[in-house]
Scaffold this active site. Structure first.
Site, PDB file in Angstrom:
ATOM      1  N   GLU A   1       0.893  -1.166   0.000  1.00 52.75           N
ATOM      2  CA  GLU A   1       0.000   0.000   0.000  1.00 52.75           C
ATOM      3  C   GLU A   1       0.921   1.202   0.000  1.00 52.75           C
ATOM      4  O   GLU A   1       1.563   1.491   1.007  1.00 52.75           O
ATOM      5  CB  GLU A   1      -0.859   0.007   1.259  1.00 52.75           C
TER       6      GLU A   1
ATOM      7  N   CYS B   1      -2.741   8.632   3.508  1.00 54.52           N
ATOM      8  CA  CYS B   1      -2.451   8.105   2.173  1.00 54.52           C
ATOM      9  C   CYS B   1      -3.610   8.379   1.220  1.00 54.52           C
ATOM     10  O   CYS B   1      -3.420   8.447   0.017  1.00 54.52           O
ATOM     11  CB  CYS B   1      -2.183   6.617   2.260  1.00 54.52           C
TER      12      CYS B   1
HETATM   13  P1  NAP Z   1       8.317   4.924   4.642  1.00 53.45           P
HETATM   14  O1  NAP Z   1       9.406   5.806   4.969  1.00 53.45           O
HETATM   15  O2  NAP Z   1       8.298   4.308   3.293  1.00 53.45           O
HETATM   16  O3  NAP Z   1       8.304   3.794   5.771  1.00 53.45           O
HETATM   17  C1  NAP Z   1       7.308   2.830   5.820  1.00 53.45           C
HETATM   18  C2  NAP Z   1       7.737   1.694   6.697  1.00 53.45           C
HETATM   19  O4  NAP Z   1       8.811   1.005   6.091  1.00 53.45           O
HETATM   20  C3  NAP Z   1       8.240   2.122   8.075  1.00 53.45           C
HETATM   21  O5  NAP Z   1       7.805   1.209   9.034  1.00 53.45           O
HETATM   22  C4  NAP Z   1       9.730   2.052   7.898  1.00 53.45           C
HETATM   23  O6  NAP Z   1      10.391   1.886   9.118  1.00 53.45           O
HETATM   24  C5  NAP Z   1       9.840   0.822   7.056  1.00 53.45           C
HETATM   25  N1  NAP Z   1      11.104   0.651   6.376  1.00 53.45           N
HETATM   26  C6  NAP Z   1      11.878   1.570   5.806  1.00 53.45           C
HETATM   27  N2  NAP Z   1      12.956   0.986   5.277  1.00 53.45           N
HETATM   28  C7  NAP Z   1      12.886  -0.330   5.549  1.00 53.45           C
HETATM   29  C8  NAP Z   1      13.706  -1.457   5.274  1.00 53.45           C
HETATM   30  N3  NAP Z   1      14.829  -1.341   4.608  1.00 53.45           N
HETATM   31  N4  NAP Z   1      13.295  -2.658   5.696  1.00 53.45           N
HETATM   32  C9  NAP Z   1      12.157  -2.812   6.374  1.00 53.45           C
HETATM   33  N5  NAP Z   1      11.342  -1.774   6.663  1.00 53.45           N
HETATM   34  C10 NAP Z   1      11.703  -0.548   6.244  1.00 53.45           C
HETATM   35  O7  NAP Z   1       6.907   5.617   4.795  1.00 53.45           O
HETATM   36  P2  NAP Z   1       6.406   6.524   6.013  1.00 53.45           P
HETATM   37  O8  NAP Z   1       7.181   7.777   5.938  1.00 53.45           O
HETATM   38  O9  NAP Z   1       6.345   5.783   7.276  1.00 53.45           O
HETATM   39  O10 NAP Z   1       4.916   6.770   5.588  1.00 53.45           O
HETATM   40  C11 NAP Z   1       4.536   7.771   4.706  1.00 53.45           C
HETATM   41  C12 NAP Z   1       4.224   7.204   3.355  1.00 53.45           C
HETATM   42  O11 NAP Z   1       3.363   6.087   3.489  1.00 53.45           O
HETATM   43  C13 NAP Z   1       3.508   8.183   2.456  1.00 53.45           C
HETATM   44  O12 NAP Z   1       4.101   8.152   1.205  1.00 53.45           O
HETATM   45  C14 NAP Z   1       2.095   7.654   2.397  1.00 53.45           C
HETATM   46  O13 NAP Z   1       1.397   7.951   1.222  1.00 53.45           O
HETATM   47  C15 NAP Z   1       2.283   6.203   2.574  1.00 53.45           C
HETATM   48  N6  NAP Z   1       1.111   5.587   3.173  1.00 53.45           N
HETATM   49  C16 NAP Z   1       0.363   4.748   2.438  1.00 53.45           C
HETATM   50  C17 NAP Z   1      -0.755   4.156   2.976  1.00 53.45           C
HETATM   51  C18 NAP Z   1      -1.590   3.216   2.187  1.00 53.45           C
HETATM   52  O14 NAP Z   1      -2.419   2.528   2.781  1.00 53.45           O
HETATM   53  N7  NAP Z   1      -1.451   3.135   0.895  1.00 53.45           N
HETATM   54  C19 NAP Z   1      -1.097   4.408   4.311  1.00 53.45           C
HETATM   55  C20 NAP Z   1      -0.315   5.267   5.038  1.00 53.45           C
HETATM   56  C21 NAP Z   1       0.797   5.849   4.455  1.00 53.45           C
HETATM   57  P3  NAP Z   1      11.171   3.096   9.833  1.00 53.45           P
HETATM   58  O15 NAP Z   1      10.154   4.057  10.242  1.00 53.45           O
HETATM   59  O16 NAP Z   1      11.837   2.426  10.965  1.00 53.45           O
HETATM   60  O17 NAP Z   1      12.109   3.639   8.805  1.00 53.45           O
END
Ligand code: NAP
Length: 676
Positions: free
Chosen positions: A256, A295
């Site tokens: 997602e 999102c």
């Molecule tokens: P993100 O930076 O992509 O991180 C998402 C998750 O991935 C976090 O738990 C992060 O952990 C983890 N992660 C990062 N690198 C990783 C790795 N190498 N291995 C395993 N896990 C890893 O996104 P965010 O900043 O938390 O969220 C914002 C984004 O999410 C926005 O772009 C938004 O549109 C999107 N979003 C989408 C939805 C949907 O349902 N489609 C819902 C909510 C948000 P850490 O925090 O520890 O880095």
């Protein structure tokens, strides 16, 4: 200050290694700390697979559904502890409602769907029986069984509670243990909710584990029975997808991602209509709820070209009334972004959008706050842009500023609006505010393939509509292309991500044993007494009554016609009926046959059968003419426990004529007491 811990192999442990601080976005103070050492990924996987999976699978689907309901009740009773932490994330109480109450409601929804829509056993039946042979001795059907690995849930920072529960509900209902890895920035709120889950004592050991911080080499250790469900940015998703084990090992990967969701003001919804005001209200809600960190939030606002100025003025007017500040302060409508990093990231992206669109509302350098210091907190005002040339623009369609930011653009006609919406490359949701059903139909055809959800709202639905940005457990949440190509929730669809669908072929007797549901052609069991005199616990699947036959006379048909008022020509007019391609002449009413069937199979004395609650899948298969004789085969098909005192028995009722030709079939539902 909170020291974040992981819950691995049934123990809470703080990670060793260099310490990392999580600063709150409201005043920059440290809220939580955590260590940097990687978790024992191999040990956690083994614990899930060897302890959690078998314990969950042993429970049966309805037991797991009941467990989810108890868990939801438990969390609901303690939710104020979560609301106490919520402002630390920058969120207002209203924002927190979506996260905390929204998450708990999703668990309740899965608990209830599991019991209503899944069988009371350990194998889920996915669809009906397929007849594969002329004689009916060889059939097929789809079943679903839980995957035997572990579900790894990687969640985004914006909904620490909902994001966790909306994935745990389907996974646990399916019977799969999970390892939850929340985004670090708000992990303390996810941890608090997770701690309650553990303290509830409701889940079997190994069913859930929690990682605070990085996952180490967890993803490199997954295999073909495991599932990764990722929520976050497109960039992280692209990186994780390339994990060699995920690419080559057959691990399911559900993503997602981010999304540049559009809202479209219908051409019929100009100023002065209820839809125009509704549109403005929805835009402002989406821009400001959770400070735009959703999102599903609206990023692109499409309006008929002639209305651009009026729409901008109306949205600006409402945005100017939005009070920003400390999320717990009285009257504050919009809190802070989740972190200073997030604020910087949004401003970088705003710069890209600003290079091709003019700012028309909101200046990040001039912001008035209630009870907060703009130099210390991660606050931004709502920022509205206008793209004069939406066709030539790129950033407004491609750059997601994950904050209170949106761009207005004018469209020429509906085709143009749909083309602009498609420029998002695949989105979670688009809304169309229109009172014109033709507009709705046109837009579903023009942009349905590019969206996971289309939301139409107008004067008729606005009082009860759930909002452009709200994913619901009943409906699919996800979207094609840029949105990740995943689907979450959507009722049982989301549960099946954690199960393997298996096509099973065999004889009726084999399929009955496999599915726990009687299939015509399987053994018919003769009980010691009429089944209506037997309790739920006594009745066996396959128990059958074959009734004597009764003649259906012309007098019966006429009596029924006049008694009910159903004097349709097929029952009353020989010539007209015969001219109809379906009938040889006058025929019996289908409902007369059902009534006669009940009269044939019912045992009238008071007994354990409490009520007839419904009837499914009725088909009339052959006309019954005056003089034909009718008989019924009634077989206990499926048993489902419902309450503490009674359960549902679904019966296969098949009606035959004097030549043993099938004339009608249906599933009859009765509630039957467990004990006499
Ligand atoms: P993100 O930076 O992509 O991180 C998402 C998750 O991935 C976090 O738990 C992060 O952990 C983890 N992660 C990062 N690198 C990783 C790795 N190498 N291995 C395993 N896990 C890893 O996104 P965010 O900043 O938390 O969220 C914002 C984004 O999410 C926005 O772009 C938004 O549109 C999107 N979003 C989408 C939805 C949907 O349902 N489609 C819902 C909510 C948000 P850490 O925090 O520890 O880095």
């Amino acid at each position: 200050m909170i020291e974040l811990r992981s819950f691995a192999k049934g123990q809470w442990t703080a990670a060793a290694g260099a310490r990392r601080e999580i600063r709150g976005p409201v005043d920059g103070a440290v809220v939580a700390t955590l260590g940097s050492a990687a978790p024992d990924a191999e040990g956690m996987i083994r614990w899930a697979v060897e302890a959690g999976g078998p314990a969950l699978r042993k429970m049966g689907i309805h037991d797991r559904a009941r467990m989810l309901k108890s868990l939801a009740q438990y969390l609901d009773a303690r939710k104020e502890e979560l609301y106490a932490l919520n402002p630390l994330t920058g969120a207002t109480r209203r924002d927190g409602w979506i996260d905390i109450d929204g998450g708990i409601m999703t668990l309740f929804a899965y608990a209830s769907r599991g019991r209503r829509e899944m069988p009371d056993g350990d194998i889920h039946l996915d669809g009906g029986v397929e007849r594969l042979s002329r004689g009916g001795t060889f059939l097929g059907r789809h079943v679903a069984v839980p995957l035997e690995g572990v579900a790894v849930h990687i969640n985004a920072f914006n909904f620490p509670v909902w994001g966790m529960l909306e994935k745990l509900g389907p996974a646990l209902l399916a019977g799969m243990p999970a390892i939850v890895k929340p985004a670090t920035q708000t992990a303390y709120l996810a941890e608090a909710a997770f701690r309650m889950i553990v303290e509830s004592g409701l889940l079997p050991e190994g069913a859930v584990q929690f990682i605070a911080g990085g996952v180490g080499d967890l993803l490199d250790r997954l295999g073909p029975q495991d599932v990764v469900s990722f929520t976050g940015s497109a960039e992280t998703a692209a990186r994780l997808r390339q994990t060699p084990r995920l690419l080559g090992g057959g691990t399911r990967f559900i993503a997602e991602q981010d999304s540049l969701n559009a809202t479209i003001l219908g051409p019929d919804a100009g100023p002065g209509t209820p839809e125009f005001d509704l549109f403005v209200k929805e835009v402002v809600t989406e821009m400001t709820t959770k400070a735009g960190q959703k999102c599903t939030a609206i990023r692109r606002i499409m309006v008929p070209r002639a209305l651009e100025a009026e729409v901008i003025e109306a949205i600006g007017g409402r945005l100017s009334q939005v009070t920003i500040g400390a999320p717990a302060a009285e009257g504050v409508r919009m809190g802070a972004l989740a972190s200073h990093d997030q604020r910087r990231d949004v401003l970088d992206r705003v710069a890209a959008i600003g290079a091709e669109a003019e700012p028309v509302f909101g200046d990040p350098d001039r912001i008035e706050l209630v009870d907060a210091d703009p130099t210390r907190g991660a606050f931004l005002p709502p920022m509205l842009f206008r793209a004069a040339d939406p066709d030539g623009a790129r950033a407004v369609h491609e750059v997601e500023a994950f904050g209170p930011v949106a761009t207005v653009m004018g469209y020429r006609d509906l085709d143009h609006a749909a083309a602009l919406a498609r420029r998002g490359g695949g989105s979670l949701v688009a809304s169309v505010i229109t009172h014109d059903p033709a507009v709705a139909r046109t837009m579903v055809r023009a942009m349905g393939a590019w969206h996971g959800r289309l939301y139409f709202n107008d004067r008729e639905s606005m009082a009860e509509a759930t909002g452009h940005g709200s994913p619901l457990p009943h409906l699919v949440h996800g979207g094609p292309g840029r949105a990740g190509g995943g689907e979450e929730m959507g009722g049982l669809r989301g549960v099946l991500h954690y199960m393997q669908r298996v096509a099973v072929q065999g004889s009726p007797r084999i399929l009955t044993a496999v599915g726990g549901e009687w299939v015509p052609g399987a053994d018919e069991i003769e009980g010691p007494t009429h089944p209506f005199q037997r309790t739920f616990n006594e009745i066996e699947i396959g128990e059958t009554v074959r009734t004597p036959s009764r003649e259906v006379t012309l007098a019966d048909i006429e009596h029924f016609a006049h008694f009910t008022g159903d004097t349709f020509y097929a029952h009353m007019d020989e010539d007209a009926a015969a001219a109809n391609p379906f009938f040889p002449g006058r025929v019996a009413h289908g409902y007369l046959l059902l009534s006669f069937a009940a009269g044939l199979f019912v045992q009238p004395d008071p007994g354990p059968v409490l009520a007839n609650t419904g009837l499914n899948a009725l088909s009339f298969q052959k006309p019954v003419s005056p003089g034909d004789r009718l008989w019924v085969r009634l077989t206990a098909k499926r048993k489902t426990r419902r309450t503490d005192t009674y359960g549902e028995i679904a019966w296969n009722a098949t009606l035959f004529n004097q030549n043993d030709e099938q004339v009608a079939e249906y599933e009859l539902l009765t509630m039957v007491a467990y004990e006499r």
